[in-house]
Motif scaffolding. Structure first.
Motif, PDB file in Angstrom:
ATOM      1  N   SER A   1       8.233  -5.068  -4.591  1.00  0.00           N
ATOM      2  CA  SER A   1       8.960  -5.229  -5.871  1.00  0.00           C
ATOM      3  C   SER A   1      10.258  -4.417  -5.885  1.00  0.00           C
ATOM      4  N   GLY A   2      10.455  -3.580  -4.869  1.00  0.00           N
ATOM      5  CA  GLY A   2      11.661  -2.748  -4.827  1.00  0.00           C
ATOM      6  C   GLY A   2      11.452  -1.607  -3.854  1.00  0.00           C
TER       7      GLY A   2
ATOM      8  N   ILE B   1      -7.261   8.836   3.759  1.00  0.00           N
ATOM      9  CA  ILE B   1      -5.786   8.898   3.707  1.00  0.00           C
ATOM     10  C   ILE B   1      -5.386   8.771   2.237  1.00  0.00           C
ATOM     11  N   ASP B   2      -4.957   9.878   1.628  1.00  0.00           N
ATOM     12  CA  ASP B   2      -4.435   9.772   0.260  1.00  0.00           C
ATOM     13  C   ASP B   2      -3.053   9.138   0.342  1.00  0.00           C
ATOM     14  N   ILE B   3      -2.778   8.234  -0.603  1.00  0.00           N
ATOM     15  CA  ILE B   3      -1.501   7.508  -0.549  1.00  0.00           C
ATOM     16  C   ILE B   3      -0.838   7.571  -1.917  1.00  0.00           C
ATOM     17  N   LYS B   4       0.451   7.943  -1.910  1.00  0.00           N
ATOM     18  CA  LYS B   4       1.208   7.945  -3.167  1.00  0.00           C
ATOM     19  C   LYS B   4       2.434   7.062  -3.001  1.00  0.00           C
ATOM     20  N   ILE B   5       2.710   6.272  -4.034  1.00  0.00           N
ATOM     21  CA  ILE B   5       3.897   5.425  -4.065  1.00  0.00           C
ATOM     22  C   ILE B   5       4.707   5.913  -5.269  1.00  0.00           C
ATOM     23  N   ASN B   6       5.873   6.503  -4.998  1.00  0.00           N
ATOM     24  CA  ASN B   6       6.643   7.153  -6.086  1.00  0.00           C
ATOM     25  C   ASN B   6       5.750   8.069  -6.919  1.00  0.00           C
ATOM     26  N   ASP B   7       4.956   8.877  -6.214  1.00  0.00           N
ATOM     27  CA  ASP B   7       4.063   9.861  -6.858  1.00  0.00           C
ATOM     28  C   ASP B   7       2.881   9.273  -7.618  1.00  0.00           C
TER      29      ASP B   7
ATOM     30  N   ASN C   1      10.388  -4.558   1.224  1.00  0.00           N
ATOM     31  CA  ASN C   1       9.992  -5.402   2.368  1.00  0.00           C
ATOM     32  C   ASN C   1      10.029  -4.703   3.733  1.00  0.00           C
ATOM     33  N   GLN C   2      10.357  -3.409   3.745  1.00  0.00           N
ATOM     34  CA  GLN C   2      10.166  -2.649   4.988  1.00  0.00           C
ATOM     35  C   GLN C   2       8.675  -2.285   5.088  1.00  0.00           C
ATOM     36  N   ILE C   3       8.212  -2.003   6.315  1.00  0.00           N
ATOM     37  CA  ILE C   3       6.789  -1.650   6.485  1.00  0.00           C
ATOM     38  C   ILE C   3       6.684  -0.203   6.938  1.00  0.00           C
ATOM     39  N   PHE C   4       5.949   0.585   6.155  1.00  0.00           N
ATOM     40  CA  PHE C   4       5.647   1.976   6.531  1.00  0.00           C
ATOM     41  C   PHE C   4       4.185   1.999   6.967  1.00  0.00           C
ATOM     42  N   ALA C   5       3.943   2.501   8.183  1.00  0.00           N
ATOM     43  CA  ALA C   5       2.578   2.451   8.727  1.00  0.00           C
ATOM     44  C   ALA C   5       2.161   3.818   9.260  1.00  0.00           C
TER      45      ALA C   5
ATOM     46  N   ARG D   1      -8.784  -5.064   6.354  1.00  0.00           N
ATOM     47  CA  ARG D   1      -8.719  -5.283   4.904  1.00  0.00           C
ATOM     48  C   ARG D   1      -7.262  -5.515   4.548  1.00  0.00           C
ATOM     49  N   SER D   2      -7.012  -6.396   3.626  1.00  0.00           N
ATOM     50  CA  SER D   2      -5.634  -6.617   3.165  1.00  0.00           C
ATOM     51  C   SER D   2      -5.659  -6.961   1.679  1.00  0.00           C
ATOM     52  N   PHE D   3      -4.583  -6.591   0.978  1.00  0.00           N
ATOM     53  CA  PHE D   3      -4.495  -6.904  -0.459  1.00  0.00           C
ATOM     54  C   PHE D   3      -3.064  -6.684  -0.932  1.00  0.00           C
ATOM     55  N   GLU D   4      -2.791  -7.207  -2.121  1.00  0.00           N
ATOM     56  CA  GLU D   4      -1.564  -6.855  -2.838  1.00  0.00           C
ATOM     57  C   GLU D   4      -1.986  -6.163  -4.119  1.00  0.00           C
ATOM     58  N   ALA D   5      -1.218  -5.184  -4.553  1.00  0.00           N
ATOM     59  CA  ALA D   5      -1.608  -4.441  -5.758  1.00  0.00           C
ATOM     60  C   ALA D   5      -0.378  -4.066  -6.562  1.00  0.00           C
ATOM     61  N   VAL D   6      -0.562  -4.054  -7.889  1.00  0.00           N
ATOM     62  CA  VAL D   6       0.461  -3.530  -8.797  1.00  0.00           C
ATOM     63  C   VAL D   6      -0.077  -2.221  -9.354  1.00  0.00           C
ATOM     64  N   LEU D   7       0.651  -1.121  -9.051  1.00  0.00           N
ATOM     65  CA  LEU D   7       0.194   0.188  -9.498  1.00  0.00           C
ATOM     66  C   LEU D   7       0.548   0.410 -10.967  1.00  0.00           C
ATOM     67  N   GLN D   8       0.071   1.510 -11.532  1.00  0.00           N
ATOM     68  CA  GLN D   8       0.343   1.834 -12.938  1.00  0.00           C
ATOM     69  C   GLN D   8       1.851   1.973 -13.197  1.00  0.00           C
ATOM     70  N   ASN D   9       2.616   2.371 -12.163  1.00  0.00           N
ATOM     71  CA  ASN D   9       4.073   2.508 -12.349  1.00  0.00           C
ATOM     72  C   ASN D   9       4.819   1.199 -12.056  1.00  0.00           C
ATOM     73  N   ASN D  10       4.033   0.078 -12.006  1.00  0.00           N
ATOM     74  CA  ASN D  10       4.579  -1.292 -11.859  1.00  0.00           C
ATOM     75  C   ASN D  10       5.160  -1.607 -10.482  1.00  0.00           C
ATOM     76  N   ILE D  11       4.981  -0.712  -9.533  1.00  0.00           N
ATOM     77  CA  ILE D  11       5.423  -1.031  -8.172  1.00  0.00           C
ATOM     78  C   ILE D  11       4.384  -1.940  -7.533  1.00  0.00           C
ATOM     79  N   LYS D  12       4.855  -3.015  -6.908  1.00  0.00           N
ATOM     80  CA  LYS D  12       3.943  -3.944  -6.229  1.00  0.00           C
ATOM     81  C   LYS D  12       4.041  -3.717  -4.723  1.00  0.00           C
ATOM     82  N   ILE D  13       2.879  -3.635  -4.094  1.00  0.00           N
ATOM     83  CA  ILE D  13       2.851  -3.398  -2.649  1.00  0.00           C
ATOM     84  C   ILE D  13       1.934  -4.409  -1.977  1.00  0.00           C
TER      85      ILE D  13
END
Length: 768
Positions: free
Chosen positions: A162-163, A91-97, A253-257, A124-136
């Protein structure tokens, strides 16, 4: 230094914290399977760090042409590769591209992975900050269904913390996979068709040469805060890939699944021209059940397996986790539902060793399956070899053997030899003995003699013929010798008179003769059919007997032990204790030449003979041989520590037995041999079960009865296990101050406990 990042837990394998250096090891340890397919614990989302991508379908293989420097007569044409199959989990995943990739994220925190063995799922579970500073925040759960064994399911959910964010899920099927190991970098798969509709995607592909046709398939649904969102996916295809994209604007804080259902349909089970129809059918069924109901069914299926197969250990979490991990992986690999399958040394966890079947099945796995399942499962494993008898005769013919002599392959997929290391393929002939021993072991345990006249005797005749022709008469010794072999201890190649090989050869001949007599007397119509088919004669049987009666065994009067092989005492006998730890494992540090000249033993060899044929030797003889050989044993074969654990228990050396038990049960979890990233040691896991049941529990068949001599390590408060003995389930609970026996069902059973007769009746607890 062994690895120690797996958290101690009785029912789960747990990793906390993300470390890229552990990714490949964890991909092995957290592997999942359902007997029909399996996969390494690769991430669903893109990962650009070091990874070993692997998905496998039972029974599907490729004959990779043998690669050797100098071709010798009799070399196998190919080395069978367990094939990395088209990937359906991606599953490829993009957050704001921005692509989600744990290797490139600015920060990964609260990473946790869990393989729940009780219920059969991976999370598996984790929190991550992407290169574009979005935290998920991310949570994933997946499993391969035992109930619908062509299907797997993934639930993958993302919460932006984070937004707000635009999230794109692109589930895909990818057939552009390669094997981690291949001899000539051949292409193994040919894509025949890619098909998509609004909901579903299919890739039909076939293997080159072997022509297995498969359909890899998927269907997905998406949800916001638990409510399904009905949207048409954007479909794209390329030459070897099919994908579907779902995009949604998600508030903080919404959940997309996404729930993704996928798997494999194979022409071993369906017509070649109806694979897509079969895939649609299984997808419709899975989607109508839904992820949660399928997961509920999964929990029930595993509860049923554990009900019979579980071993409990009180007071030692690491020991408990170890045995359950072993039992879990054995059941993920083989469930006994398909007689054309067998138990590969790596199961569905890696590609090393190529073939699907070794002598490990007969020597180590059959006892586990006989006692924890219905006896029909063990019988299927015996029938697998009967079905390959003609090929075993062909394999022997290629090496110059005649008259129906059978040499079973060292490694096989379809009965043909497909292992191409000379010293193992042509010298490690002891595997023939393990196949005969399994027939004996099955009859001894189940009391079902019918297999022998129906099928087994033909196998025994082929094997006896092989040993008769393989032995050479030495006029110097006035004995029959067996030259140029490798025993189970692969650190001695091309030796003469390996004790274990000679002993099992003699035993096989005598066992074949004994059963010819029984079948002749008691199953005359079978005997007439077999005699006609094999053309055995009294003169031939007499010639066999002569070889067995005059078999030579090297012996040292000085040490009062049988020698591993003729030249063992010529070696410089320096024990393992004197070996510098930095030199271990020697198979990764030393040249092969140095290993072969050393006294170091890869696995129990002479002691393997004492394990199989313990009734032929006294306890004093066992102690002498154990004390002589154990100090030279490096246990760099996964099959070694369990035999030592069983024998140390028999000798009442409980500290040693316990140490060996921990080593066999946590071989992969603690990565003793520093190779777990290549995959798990599945077949040796049955040896872990044996070290508790036959070792500490002392289970044997004596006087046609179940017999126990229970012992308990001081580190444990108690342990318990069940065995299915001749359709009666006996439960044993061993405590520090006594042993409790109960029996399920309505039949009473008489057993031996410490050589005394004990009657166990239904619904009654008997304490000894």
């Amino acid at each position: 230094m062994n690895q120690d990042y797996i958290q101690p837990n009785e029912w789960s394998i747990i990793e906390e914290g993300f470390d890229p250096k552990r990714v490949k090891s964890s991909e092995s340890l957290f592997s999942i399977g359902n007997g029909a397919m399996g996969q390494r614990a690769n991430f669903e989302e893109n990962y650009s760090g070091k990874t070993f991508q692997g998905s496998y379908i039972a029974g599907v293989y490729y004959p990779d042409k043998t690669r050797v420097g100098w071709w010798k007569n009799g070399y196998p044409e190919y080395f069978a590769k367990v094939l990395n199959a088209p990937n359906w989990i991606g599953i490829d995943i993009k957050i704001n591209d921005e692509t989600l990739d744990l290797h490139t994220c600015k920060e990964v925190s609260n990473f946790r992975r869990e393989l729940n063995m009780k219920e059969g799922w991976l999370a598996r579970s984790f929190e991550a900050v992407l290169q574009n500073n979005i935290k998920i925040s991310v949570q994933i759960k997946r499993f391969l269904s035992l109930e619908l064994d062509e299907i797997g399911a993934i639930h993958y959910q993302i919460k932006p913390i984070s937004g707000d964010a635009t999230i794109t899920f692109t589930p895909y099927l990818d057939a552009s996979i390669t094997n981690e190991d291949s001899n000539w970098a051949d292409q193994f798969w040919d894509v025949l068709k890619i098909d998509q509709n609004k909901k579903q995607s299919f890739i039909v592909a076939k293997t080159m040469k072997t022509n297995f046709h498969t359909c890899t398939f998927m269907q997905s649904k998406v949800f916001v805060d638990g409510a399904e969102v009905l949207m048409d996916a954007t479909n794209t295809t390329s030459e070897k890939k099919a994908s579907s994209s779902y995009q949604q604007n998600i508030r903080k804080n919404q959940i997309f699944a996404i729930q993704k259902f996928g798997g494999y349909i194979v022409d071993r089970n369906h017509p070649k021209d109806a694979l897509i129809e079969a895939a649609k059918e299984v997808l419709d069924k899975a989607v109508s059940f839904g992820f949660d109901s399928l997961l509920e069914m999964q929990k029930q299926s595993w509860a049923k397996i554990w009900e019979m197969a579980d071993i409990t250990i009180a007071g030692d979490v690491k020991a408990q986790q170890g045995i359950r991990f072993n039992i879990f992986q054995l059941n993920q690999t083989y469930l006994g539902t398909d007689a054309s399958l067998n138990i590969g040394p790596k199961g569905f966890t890696g590609e090393k060793y190529g073939g699907s079947t070794y002598w490990d099945t007969e020597a180590y796995c059959i006892p586990f399956y006989m006692a924890t399942k219905d006896q029909s499962v063990a019988r299927k494993l015996l029938e697998y070899r009967y079905n390959h008898l003609e090929k075993a005769i062909e394999n022997a013919q290629k090496l110059g053997f005649k008259n129906g002599a059978a040499l079973y392959p060292m490694v096989t997929m379809n009965g043909e030899e497909c292992h191409n290391e000379w010293e193992i393929t042509f010298e490690e002939i002891h595997r023939n003995g393990a196949i005969a021993f399994a027939i004996f072991n099955y009859h001894r345990y189940t009391n079902d003699y019918s297999y022998i006249p129906e099928k087994g005797l033909e196998v025994l005749i082929g094997i006896a013929r092989f040993w008769h022709q393989r032995a050479t008469f030495s006029s110097d010794k006035n004995k029959f010798v067996i030259l140029g072999v490798t025993g189970p201890n692969e650190y001695e190649n091309n030796v003469n008179n390996n004790f274990y090989t000679n002993y099992i050869a003699k035993w096989c001949i005598n066992y074949a003769l004994e059963n010819i007599k029984i079948v002749k007397n008691d199953h005359i119509s079978d005997f007439i059919r077999i005699k006609e088919k094999t053309a055995i004669s009294d003169a031939e049987l007499a010639a066999w007997k002569n070889v067995a009666d005059l078999m030579y065994f090297p012996y040292s009067e000085k040490h009062q032990v049988y020698l591993q092989q003729d030249g063992f005492l010529d070696k410089e006998l320096i024990t393992v204790a004197a070996l510098d730890k930095s030199q271990r494992p020697i198979n990764q540090k030393w040249s092969w030449d140095r290993i072969l000249r050393s006294p170091y033993i890869k696995q129990a060899d002479t002691l393997q003979g004492f394990y199989f044929f313990e009734d032929d030797f006294s306890k004093e003889e066992l102690a002498r041989h154990f004390d002589f050989y154990e100090p030279f044993t490096v246990h760099e074969s996964s099959l070694s520590p369990c035999v030592h654990s069983i024998q140390a228990s028999k000798l009442n050396r409980m500290e040693q037995a316990y140490t060996f038990y921990l080593r066999t049960s946590r071989l992969d979890l603690d990565d003793y041999n520093h190779e777990v990233e290549e995959g798990l040691h599945i077949t040796s896991m049955a040896g872990t079960w044996m070290s508790i049941v036959e070792g500490f529990g002392g289970m044997r068949i004596k006087n046609n009865m179940l017999s126990f001599e229970p012992k308990i390590p001081k580190q444990w408060n108690s342990y318990s296990f069940k065995v299915n003995f001749r359709n009666t389930i006996v439960k044993i609970n061993v405590q520090q101050n006594g042993t409790h026996f109960t029996v399920d069902g309505n039949e009473e059973v008489t057993i031996l406990v410490n050589e005394k007769l004990v009657k166990v009746t239904p619904n009654n607890l008997v304490t000894v």
